[in-house]
Scaffold this motif. Structure first.
Motif, PDB file in Angstrom:
ATOM      1  N   GLU A  63       0.531  -7.688  10.016  1.00  0.00           N
ATOM      2  CA  GLU A  63       0.155  -6.969   8.801  1.00  0.00           C
ATOM      3  C   GLU A  63       1.364  -6.245   8.236  1.00  0.00           C
ATOM      4  O   GLU A  63       2.234  -5.794   8.979  1.00  0.00           O
ATOM      5  N   PHE A  64       1.389  -6.163   6.914  1.00  0.00           N
ATOM      6  CA  PHE A  64       2.391  -5.375   6.225  1.00  0.00           C
ATOM      7  C   PHE A  64       1.672  -4.347   5.361  1.00  0.00           C
ATOM      8  O   PHE A  64       0.824  -4.706   4.540  1.00  0.00           O
ATOM      9  N   GLN A  78       7.280  -1.710   1.463  1.00  0.00           N
ATOM     10  CA  GLN A  78       6.511  -2.539   2.403  1.00  0.00           C
ATOM     11  C   GLN A  78       6.988  -2.288   3.819  1.00  0.00           C
ATOM     12  O   GLN A  78       8.180  -2.345   4.098  1.00  0.00           O
ATOM     13  N   ARG A  79       6.027  -2.017   4.697  1.00  0.00           N
ATOM     14  CA  ARG A  79       6.361  -1.729   6.080  1.00  0.00           C
ATOM     15  C   ARG A  79       5.569  -2.627   7.017  1.00  0.00           C
ATOM     16  O   ARG A  79       4.402  -2.909   6.769  1.00  0.00           O
ATOM     17  N   MET A  89       7.956   1.561  10.031  1.00  0.00           N
ATOM     18  CA  MET A  89       6.981   0.923  10.915  1.00  0.00           C
ATOM     19  C   MET A  89       5.739   1.796  11.079  1.00  0.00           C
ATOM     20  O   MET A  89       5.828   2.943  11.519  1.00  0.00           O
ATOM     21  N   TYR A  90       4.577   1.248  10.715  1.00  0.00           N
ATOM     22  CA  TYR A  90       3.309   1.923  10.925  1.00  0.00           C
ATOM     23  C   TYR A  90       2.625   1.305  12.140  1.00  0.00           C
ATOM     24  O   TYR A  90       3.081   0.310  12.687  1.00  0.00           O
ATOM     25  N   LYS A 114      -1.285  -6.496   3.337  1.00  0.00           N
ATOM     26  CA  LYS A 114      -1.302  -7.951   3.320  1.00  0.00           C
ATOM     27  C   LYS A 114      -0.786  -8.446   4.665  1.00  0.00           C
ATOM     28  O   LYS A 114      -0.167  -7.696   5.425  1.00  0.00           O
ATOM     29  N   GLY A 115      -1.066  -9.691   4.957  1.00  0.00           N
ATOM     30  CA  GLY A 115      -0.613 -10.206   6.232  1.00  0.00           C
ATOM     31  C   GLY A 115      -1.137 -11.595   6.500  1.00  0.00           C
ATOM     32  O   GLY A 115      -1.511 -12.336   5.589  1.00  0.00           O
TER      33      GLY A 115
END
Length: 234
Positions: free
Chosen positions: A107-108, A117-118, A143-144, A166-167
């Motif tokens: 996932e992003f 975007q992370r 980074m989450y 998204k991912g």
């Protein structure tokens, strides 16, 4: 290998294991066993990691499905039920039943102001609760964290609002259907047509072999098989 081919090879492998005197299986029963074997392989390969080797990527390539706010319904809600003020509950509803969410892959997270975007790192609850109090181990700008709870993704940010996500996920494959008559249904899919395996042909014979071993194990344990069969027919 087509579903019809799998049915034929199933008979050969099963008879070689169980002997010619062993009771046969109907097309519906073979379809159930082949479908079970297919899903077992998907889960095993996914758990080892899609990027673990080329074999894993080849096996699961056809099932990798992109999701985002455009081609799916993605719901994002602030959720402090399990985590803290920086967590969000995310549900992904595929646009079609054909693309049922089966196994998350990557996932992003996207945040606004500024748009950034992370990547989301998968963590478990034990890791979360033991490290969240450590300021040097918290989610940070690049980074989450991502957890899974009640069929939802829990995204933990560094304090910024989560605007979209998204991912990729591994979609649940349709069942393997080996025959069109008599009429039966597996996982809500009626056998109006045969359905081939969704996986790369490299594992088709492994699917057949696993299904045949399941059939032989069921013959050896008739009581267990009857219970399983009754559950499938409910």
């Amino acid at each position: 290998m087509t579903a019809t081919d799998m049915s034929y090879e199933f008979n050969i492998v099963y008879e070689s294991i169980a002997s010619m005197a062993a009771p046969g299986y109907t097309e519906r029963e073979k379809s159930v066993l082949l479908t079970q074997a297919q899903e077992e392989i998907i889960i095993e390969v996914a758990q080892k990691g899609l990027d673990s080797n080329d074999y894993a990527r080849v096996v699961l390539d056809r099932l990798l499905t992109e999701y985002n706010n455009t081609n799916n319904t993605v719901g994002i809600l602030a959720d402090t039920t399990l985590i803290n003020d920086n967590s969000y509950s995310v549900t992904v509803t595929p646009a079609s039943a054909t693309y049922t969410f089966f196994y998350p892959f990557i996932e992003f997270a996207v945040t606004a102001n500024p748009t950034y975007q992370r990547v989301c790192k998968p963590v478990d609850f034990d890791s979360y609760y033991t490290t969240i109090s450590n300021p040097w181990s918290n989610p940070y700008n690049d980074m989450y964290w991502r957890l899974i709870s009640n069929n939802k993704l829990i995204i933990v940010t560094d304090g910024k609002a989560l605007d979209s996500i998204k991912g990729l996920y591994i979609r649940k494959p349709q069942p393997i259907i080996t025959a069109t008559t008599p009429t039966f249904s597996i996982d809500g899919v009626t056998n109006t047509a045969t359905i081939d395996s969704a996986l790369n042909p490299i594992v088709h014979r492994e699917i057949v072999y696993r299904a045949a071993k399941k059939a032989f194990a069921a013959v050896k344990d008739q009581v267990g098989y009857q219970i399983q069969n009754n559950e499938e027919n409910k």
